[in-house]
Design an enzyme around this catalytic site. Structure first.
Site, PDB file in Angstrom:
ATOM      1  N   ASP A  76     -21.081  26.194   8.029  1.00 14.77           N
ATOM      2  CA  ASP A  76     -20.135  26.860   7.128  1.00 14.77           C
ATOM      3  C   ASP A  76     -20.849  28.013   6.425  1.00 14.77           C
ATOM      4  O   ASP A  76     -21.874  27.825   5.781  1.00 14.77           O
ATOM      5  CB  ASP A  76     -19.592  25.864   6.105  1.00 14.77           C
ATOM      6  CG  ASP A  76     -18.271  26.329   5.526  1.00 14.77           C
ATOM      7  OD1 ASP A  76     -18.225  27.440   4.960  1.00 14.77           O
ATOM      8  OD2 ASP A  76     -17.277  25.605   5.657  1.00 14.77           O
ATOM      9  N   SER A 126     -12.853  29.361   4.182  1.00 14.63           N
ATOM     10  CA  SER A 126     -13.067  28.268   5.135  1.00 14.63           C
ATOM     11  C   SER A 126     -11.783  27.607   5.625  1.00 14.63           C
ATOM     12  O   SER A 126     -11.784  27.022   6.712  1.00 14.63           O
ATOM     13  CB  SER A 126     -13.976  27.204   4.515  1.00 14.63           C
ATOM     14  OG  SER A 126     -15.251  27.733   4.257  1.00 14.63           O
ATOM     15  N   ASP A 177     -12.569  18.441   2.849  1.00 17.22           N
ATOM     16  CA  ASP A 177     -12.857  19.858   2.662  1.00 17.22           C
ATOM     17  C   ASP A 177     -12.308  20.676   3.845  1.00 17.22           C
ATOM     18  O   ASP A 177     -11.931  20.124   4.875  1.00 17.22           O
ATOM     19  CB  ASP A 177     -14.368  20.035   2.522  1.00 17.22           C
ATOM     20  CG  ASP A 177     -14.731  21.324   1.791  1.00 17.22           C
ATOM     21  OD1 ASP A 177     -13.876  21.885   1.083  1.00 17.22           O
ATOM     22  OD2 ASP A 177     -15.879  21.762   1.934  1.00 17.22           O
ATOM     23  N   THR A 179     -13.180  22.628   6.392  1.00 17.30           N
ATOM     24  CA  THR A 179     -13.540  22.595   7.812  1.00 17.30           C
ATOM     25  C   THR A 179     -13.139  21.285   8.483  1.00 17.30           C
ATOM     26  O   THR A 179     -12.426  21.299   9.491  1.00 17.30           O
ATOM     27  CB  THR A 179     -15.037  22.907   7.976  1.00 17.30           C
ATOM     28  OG1 THR A 179     -15.302  24.172   7.366  1.00 17.30           O
ATOM     29  CG2 THR A 179     -15.435  22.955   9.431  1.00 17.30           C
ATOM     30  N   ARG A 190      -5.615  23.884   0.364  1.00 21.12           N
ATOM     31  CA  ARG A 190      -6.764  23.124   0.822  1.00 21.12           C
ATOM     32  C   ARG A 190      -7.281  22.150  -0.222  1.00 21.12           C
ATOM     33  O   ARG A 190      -8.026  21.224   0.093  1.00 21.12           O
ATOM     34  CB  ARG A 190      -7.883  24.068   1.244  1.00 21.12           C
ATOM     35  CG  ARG A 190      -8.341  25.026   0.163  1.00 21.12           C
ATOM     36  CD  ARG A 190      -9.484  25.923   0.599  1.00 21.12           C
ATOM     37  NE  ARG A 190     -10.756  25.211   0.567  1.00 21.12           N
ATOM     38  CZ  ARG A 190     -11.932  25.762   0.821  1.00 21.12           C
ATOM     39  NH1 ARG A 190     -11.997  27.040   1.157  1.00 21.12           N
ATOM     40  NH2 ARG A 190     -13.035  25.057   0.769  1.00 21.12           N
ATOM     41  N   GLU A 349     -19.789  19.530  10.989  1.00 12.62           N
ATOM     42  CA  GLU A 349     -19.971  20.651  10.070  1.00 12.62           C
ATOM     43  C   GLU A 349     -21.194  20.485   9.181  1.00 12.62           C
ATOM     44  O   GLU A 349     -21.364  19.447   8.534  1.00 12.62           O
ATOM     45  CB  GLU A 349     -18.746  20.811   9.146  1.00 12.62           C
ATOM     46  CG  GLU A 349     -18.888  22.031   8.233  1.00 12.62           C
ATOM     47  CD  GLU A 349     -18.021  21.997   6.977  1.00 12.62           C
ATOM     48  OE1 GLU A 349     -17.764  23.069   6.431  1.00 12.62           O
ATOM     49  OE2 GLU A 349     -17.620  20.903   6.556  1.00 12.62           O
ATOM     50  N   ASP A 354     -22.705  27.236   3.163  1.00 15.76           N
ATOM     51  CA  ASP A 354     -21.724  27.978   2.368  1.00 15.76           C
ATOM     52  C   ASP A 354     -21.802  27.643   0.888  1.00 15.76           C
ATOM     53  O   ASP A 354     -21.851  28.537   0.039  1.00 15.76           O
ATOM     54  CB  ASP A 354     -20.320  27.650   2.900  1.00 15.76           C
ATOM     55  CG  ASP A 354     -19.213  28.144   1.989  1.00 15.76           C
ATOM     56  OD1 ASP A 354     -18.797  29.299   2.132  1.00 15.76           O
ATOM     57  OD2 ASP A 354     -18.756  27.355   1.135  1.00 15.76           O
ATOM     58  N   LYS A 355     -21.820  26.382   0.580  1.00 20.13           N
ATOM     59  CA  LYS A 355     -21.719  26.002  -0.839  1.00 20.13           C
ATOM     60  C   LYS A 355     -22.944  26.475  -1.616  1.00 20.13           C
ATOM     61  O   LYS A 355     -22.832  26.898  -2.771  1.00 20.13           O
ATOM     62  CB  LYS A 355     -21.544  24.488  -0.958  1.00 20.13           C
ATOM     63  CG  LYS A 355     -20.228  24.014  -0.337  1.00 20.13           C
ATOM     64  CD  LYS A 355     -20.055  22.516  -0.408  1.00 20.13           C
ATOM     65  CE  LYS A 355     -18.923  22.057   0.524  1.00 20.13           C
ATOM     66  NZ  LYS A 355     -17.642  22.747   0.332  1.00 20.13           N
ATOM     67  N   HIS A 358     -22.763  30.254  -2.045  1.00 20.48           N
ATOM     68  CA  HIS A 358     -21.913  30.527  -3.222  1.00 20.48           C
ATOM     69  C   HIS A 358     -22.724  30.385  -4.508  1.00 20.48           C
ATOM     70  O   HIS A 358     -22.541  31.147  -5.456  1.00 20.48           O
ATOM     71  CB  HIS A 358     -20.749  29.530  -3.286  1.00 20.48           C
ATOM     72  CG  HIS A 358     -19.599  29.866  -2.397  1.00 20.48           C
ATOM     73  ND1 HIS A 358     -18.930  31.063  -2.442  1.00 20.48           N
ATOM     74  CD2 HIS A 358     -18.972  29.131  -1.435  1.00 20.48           C
ATOM     75  CE1 HIS A 358     -17.933  31.058  -1.550  1.00 20.48           C
ATOM     76  NE2 HIS A 358     -17.946  29.899  -0.930  1.00 20.48           N
ATOM     77  N   ASP A 396     -17.818  29.651  10.282  1.00 16.95           N
ATOM     78  CA  ASP A 396     -16.418  29.942   9.985  1.00 16.95           C
ATOM     79  C   ASP A 396     -16.260  31.370   9.463  1.00 16.95           C
ATOM     80  O   ASP A 396     -15.267  32.029   9.723  1.00 16.95           O
ATOM     81  CB  ASP A 396     -15.831  28.919   9.011  1.00 16.95           C
ATOM     82  CG  ASP A 396     -16.701  28.682   7.797  1.00 16.95           C
ATOM     83  OD1 ASP A 396     -17.820  29.229   7.733  1.00 16.95           O
ATOM     84  OD2 ASP A 396     -16.258  27.944   6.900  1.00 16.95           O
ATOM     85  N   HIS A 397     -17.274  31.844   8.723  1.00 14.05           N
ATOM     86  CA  HIS A 397     -17.217  33.204   8.163  1.00 14.05           C
ATOM     87  C   HIS A 397     -18.625  33.561   7.733  1.00 14.05           C
ATOM     88  O   HIS A 397     -19.477  32.686   7.572  1.00 14.05           O
ATOM     89  CB  HIS A 397     -16.266  33.279   6.964  1.00 14.05           C
ATOM     90  CG  HIS A 397     -16.555  32.247   5.921  1.00 14.05           C
ATOM     91  ND1 HIS A 397     -17.670  32.310   5.101  1.00 14.05           N
ATOM     92  CD2 HIS A 397     -15.927  31.083   5.587  1.00 14.05           C
ATOM     93  CE1 HIS A 397     -17.697  31.251   4.312  1.00 14.05           C
ATOM     94  NE2 HIS A 397     -16.651  30.486   4.585  1.00 14.05           N
ATOM     95  N   HIS A 438     -17.855  35.126   0.006  1.00 15.62           N
ATOM     96  CA  HIS A 438     -17.874  35.243   1.469  1.00 15.62           C
ATOM     97  C   HIS A 438     -17.902  36.717   1.839  1.00 15.62           C
ATOM     98  O   HIS A 438     -17.459  37.569   1.063  1.00 15.62           O
ATOM     99  CB  HIS A 438     -16.598  34.663   2.103  1.00 15.62           C
ATOM    100  CG  HIS A 438     -16.350  33.251   1.801  1.00 15.62           C
ATOM    101  ND1 HIS A 438     -15.100  32.708   1.832  1.00 15.62           N
ATOM    102  CD2 HIS A 438     -17.183  32.262   1.452  1.00 15.62           C
ATOM    103  CE1 HIS A 438     -15.174  31.429   1.515  1.00 15.62           C
ATOM    104  NE2 HIS A 438     -16.435  31.139   1.280  1.00 15.62           N
TER     105      HIS A 438
END
Lengths: 632, 632
Positions: A76, A126, A177, A179, A190, A349, A354-355, A358, A396-397, A438
């Site tokens: 992610d 996501s 979550d 994904t 989501r 995943e 990602d987290k 962030h 995912d991104h 992102h």
């Protein structure tokens, strides 16, 4: 950090040894050997990665489908920058991840989303992105596997299941979550993990409103064979409506036959996970703790690099989950449990790249990438052994972190990498304390195995849906997969008798609703049975069953007669009643995925008996006249 | 902006038409057809880019070397983010560049540099990175094609030339800039464009210090067949030392046989460019003006997206160079001039993606990417026609621009894209007014043609050197390419006579120095001649020639005798002298690339005559005993 390096080296050696032992045993070309880390990257040719001309190696890596299994591993937020940050740190700039970097076929894919008005959105997240590869349909940021019109879109996991494959869903995040959620839920927001949030924020989609329910409740309905991750807290919430109203989701899971595990020892003891006893292992209340921790990113006055703190290394996170619960361990266990003659689809995943991106936490982000890499190694080892498995690794991104040469005006982390060099990881898309953003860059996608050629070049995220579904040879028209369903019922019963009707071939329905007060059953392997009580007076009793997902309708007219053979009521039995002429009629609804409505738990043992008995029953087969869901 | 869109569409249609006409005519698989832009990316499958299973297409795209030609197209600073920014803007998020996105084989490569102490540097720049693919050797930021010890490393362009291929170097930057400079110069500081800077900043490498000289002077020595770009200002500087001391570099170029053009009409009129009359077209004093201009990136108070200016489109830059001088036009002309039976190596750089990224100028950056895309289309069209040409498109390093969903605390540009959607392009690695930084992410590399398989997967920038050299089948040991050089001299001459000696086979030397006061000549097609005056007294005259690049030494002992045949002195003639026995000795220096020392211009007509005459001369062939330069 020596022990970590040593551990990673041992893992690499083990993989190499396994790979070497397998070369020549399988039809699929062996993975390319990783070039040894060059002794001196300053020498002419010292930094190269190719080992001579790679044309023939690449040619051998092009394997036509079909594949028996597909394993998707998602980092992610793992853009090219995040991969490079982690590789630089953990393997060296000239190094190579034994998993992530080993897949022979590579490309880039676009990850944009759409807005509710159908215009494009260049900055996705996501939920929209996971929906993209899960369903082949672009959607709006924040939505899971519903389209721009909020119509549910069938997912790879659902389609695989409907085609008879086993399915698994593994994540280091809460399993609700985005994904993992996109493979098992269809919802407009989501964040509607459980009944509480769903009542508040997704009220029209709640079970009490006749909707599909929260992400967790939808997960229980879809019933993947293996579900492993975090997110136990939500399962302590209680259902608001439906047959489990007032019961926690964990209680509901147990009621419906799920095996629950919540630690490594229990997981290790599991030997089977299937439709009868799907595995639900949630090992943390929220997301998994990260593997590594490290210094906070800091604002450097005047972006003056001389004021950067001295570079430091990352350290192990003491909060990390116990041994046996790494993403690689979970992937290994999932594969063990899913491996079967009909094939499987597994999504894995690594969520916290990602987290932690962030959170501008470089060490957190890097450790999670290393963690994913080890999971990829496990998947590749299996795929290389079998020769029939497509493995895809992608993101995912893209995300915010950047490798720079001097401090930026935003947040900076100064790391000392494994090869002893300083690296500045910069986070500049949000102020200190805010969530870094992102980014919209295309991201890497890499593949190995039958069908992997389809990741090369420029594709879109939605192509991955078709790459996966097509190489598995899946029928994507879910409605057609339940269209040949049959309903077995006795032709004639005594007044007041209790008898069993059994629906079979409901391959694309996870639940089936009975007419009148029959309630709802989980469909296991396409099959579900109901106990029906005949009226006290002779006549004809019409039993109607409706597939909850495809809307297929199965109907049987049972003759109620005092002259009927003695019925095995009140419970089903292996002794079949004498067959006699009956009549049935079929119909089907149209429209999108039907809701699950109410549902009752079913004694699994009863089904088996009913199925044996059904052999001599009248089997009424009805072809669908419409298409509840069309997937092309 | 309609006219631009229309123009781009026409270009795309033209390419498609050409491609269609060529399918089936060549051995190499046709380029994959671009999928039509989907009507509705919100539909299921509407956003996909693959057209069915691509395995067979990919299989057909794997073509073994050798290639006859290589065209490298470099987007300076064109990371995956920059590609996506430009595609989103110009083609739409679901669109596709007809050039950049059309290459069937793709991968990523690492772009790190090394420090002078041999440690790695995760944040590289254009000089170290261009040196990486030009030479196969990692180097220190700011250096051009010298290694960590400052030893010169032979470049792809030089090696191609030494192997008899024609060569070209095209850029929208000053031609002395890092990317084009790395192919033709070896210097410790990339900024030493001309004599002025070199005297000041690279003094030990200046011509007056016996060094290789400035980048411009080295360019004139290497003598590529085609050089097109900017940077005319530096050519107005005068040489400080050497045979052209006091003359401008433009005057020197003309003296040495270069054809100079400085506008589109003159360029169009050129029909031949070769060793005798290499083409030097410098169309701007500095870098080319950008194609597009647009709004300045701005600091948004509190990064509050509601305070973003309304999104606007980019506009044409009125300062753009005249029609016929786009990068695509220059690429087209270069290919026309280079196409020959022995093959060619051409490097093309779209330079200002990087420069405008540094300047936080989104429209500038995007327009330059569009410009490069059109150059790639030209290269692919040629390659598809010929079937024998490797085309590679990549970047030197990643860069700063990011696509985000809301304003960042740094600089933001709010664009309205061609498809009518807003896009925020963010620049966060330097404060307003500063130069935005390169980033260290791996970047995309894409290829088409023989040997292109070697770009797939994870490679390093230095692999591109070997991918290119190997598919061209180049002998990379430059010294060996001059080792079989011969020196033709009369065996016996009259005292005081003037005679001609001709060196041939000096394939890896661009200049050759004569002993005593013979000065230096440019080596054209491996050949150079000197006029020698015999001493007044009889005896033996030893003539020694030394290759300036490889250090190969050619020696001839000429008998000076009153009984010698009548010599054609004082000028060379087509009438050969009678052959007689002579003696010669050869030796070779060892070490790195020798310096060019002093040099004298040579009457080109004289060479031709001398070569004819040389047929009856004594030919002295000497094999090298050592390796001045070893390239393996």
């Amino acid at each position: 950090m020596k022990h970590r390096t040593a551990r990673r080296m041992r893992a690499a050696l083990a993989l190499t040894a396994t790979s070497a032992a397998l070369v020549g045993l399988v039809g699929l070309a062996a993975l390319p050997a990783s070039a040894a880390t060059p002794d001196d990257v300053t020498e002419h040719g010292g930094a190269t990665r190719n080992d001579g001309d790679m044309t023939e190696m690449l040619r051998e890596s092009l394997v036509d489908g079909p594949a028996k299994n597909v394993i998707l591993l998602i980092g992610d937020g793992m853009g090219d920058s995040e991969i490079t940050v982690a590789r630089n740190y953990a393997e060296g700039a000239g190094g190579r991840f034994a998993g992530i970097d080993a897949l022979p076929l590579t490309g880039s894919y676009t990850t944009y989303a759409v807005n509710a008005d159908g215009s494009v959105n260049y900055a996705s997240e996501s939920a929209s992105t996971a929906s993209g590869w899960s369903t082949g349909t672009k959607t709006v940021n924040g939505r899971l596997s519903v389209d721009v019109d909020l119509d549910p879109q069938a997912t790879l996991l659902e389609i695989a299941k409907a085609n008879g494959l086993k399915t698994g869903n593994v994540s280091t995040a809460e399993i609700q979550d985005a994904t993992p959620g996109a493979e098992i839920a269809h919802i407009s927001k989501r964040g509607c993990f459980g009944p509480v949030k769903t009542t508040a924020d997704c009220s029209s989609e709640s079970v009490e409103a006749g909707g599909l329910g929260s992400i967790s409740e939808q997960l229980l309905n879809v019933r993947p064979d293996v579900t492993l991750g975090g997110g136990a807290a939500t399962f302590e919430e209680s259902a608001v409506a439906g047959p489990w109203a007032g019961k926690t989701l964990f209680e509901q899971a147990s009621d419906r036959g799920y095996q629950r595990v919540d630690n490594a020892a229990e997981l290790a003891a599991v030997t089977t996970a299937d439709a009868d006893q799907p595995l639900l292992g949630l090992f943390s209340l929220g997301n998994f703790p990260t593997r590594w921790v490290g210094p906070d990113a800091t604002d450097i006055p005047d972006a003056d690099s001389t004021k950067l703190p001295a570079p430091v290394a990352c350290t192990e996170n003491p909060e990390r989950l116990e041994t046996g619960l790494s993403l690689a361990d979970l992937t290994d266990k999932a594969i063990d449990l899913l491996d079967n003659d009909n094939g499987f689809f597994l999504q894995v995943e690594g969520a916290s790249i990602d987290k932690q991106d962030h959170a501008a936490n470089a060490c957190g982000q890097i450790g999670e990438t290393v963690d994913l890499d080890e999971a990829v190694q496990v998947a590749l080892e299996y795929a290389e052994t079998k020769g029939d498995t497509l493995v895809v690794v992608t993101a995912d991104h893209a995300h915010t972190s950047q490798i720079v040469g001097s401090a930026i005006p935003g947040l900076n982390t100064h790391l000392l990498t494994e090869e002893g060099a300083p690296m500045i990881v910069a986070y500049g898309t949000s102020a200190a304390g805010g969530s870094q953003q992102h980014t919209g860059a295309q991201v890497r996608i890499a593949g190995y195995g039958p069908g992997a050629a389809n990741v090369v070049g420029l594709t879109d995220q939605t192509d991955l849906f078709f790459t996966s579904a097509n190489t598995l040879g899946l029928n994507q028209d879910l409605a057609s997969l339940s269209a040949a369903a049959t309903l077995a019922a006795p032709t004639e019963v005594l007044p007041g008798a209790t008898y069993t009707v059994t629906a079979s071939g409901l391959n694309a329905d996870w639940q089936v609703r009975g007419s009148d007060d029959l309630g709802q059953q989980d469909v296991l392997r396409g099959t579900a049975s109901f106990q029906v009580t005949a009226p006290a007076e002779p006549g004809t009793q019409t039993v109607t069953l409706t597939g909850a997902q495809t809307g297929v309708v199965l109907t049987a007219d049972v003759s109620v007669s005092a002259a009927a053979p003695v019925d095995p009521a009140p419970t089903a039995s292996a002794t079949p009643p004498a067959a006699a002429a009956g009549s049935g009629s079929g119909s089907s609804s149209t429209g999108s995925l039907a809701t699950t409505g109410t549902s009752v738990p079913f004694a699994l043992g009863g089904i088996a008996l009913a199925l044996v008995a059904g052999g001599a029953y009248l089997v009424i087969r009805r072809h669908r006249r419409g298409h509840a869901l069309s997937h092309n």
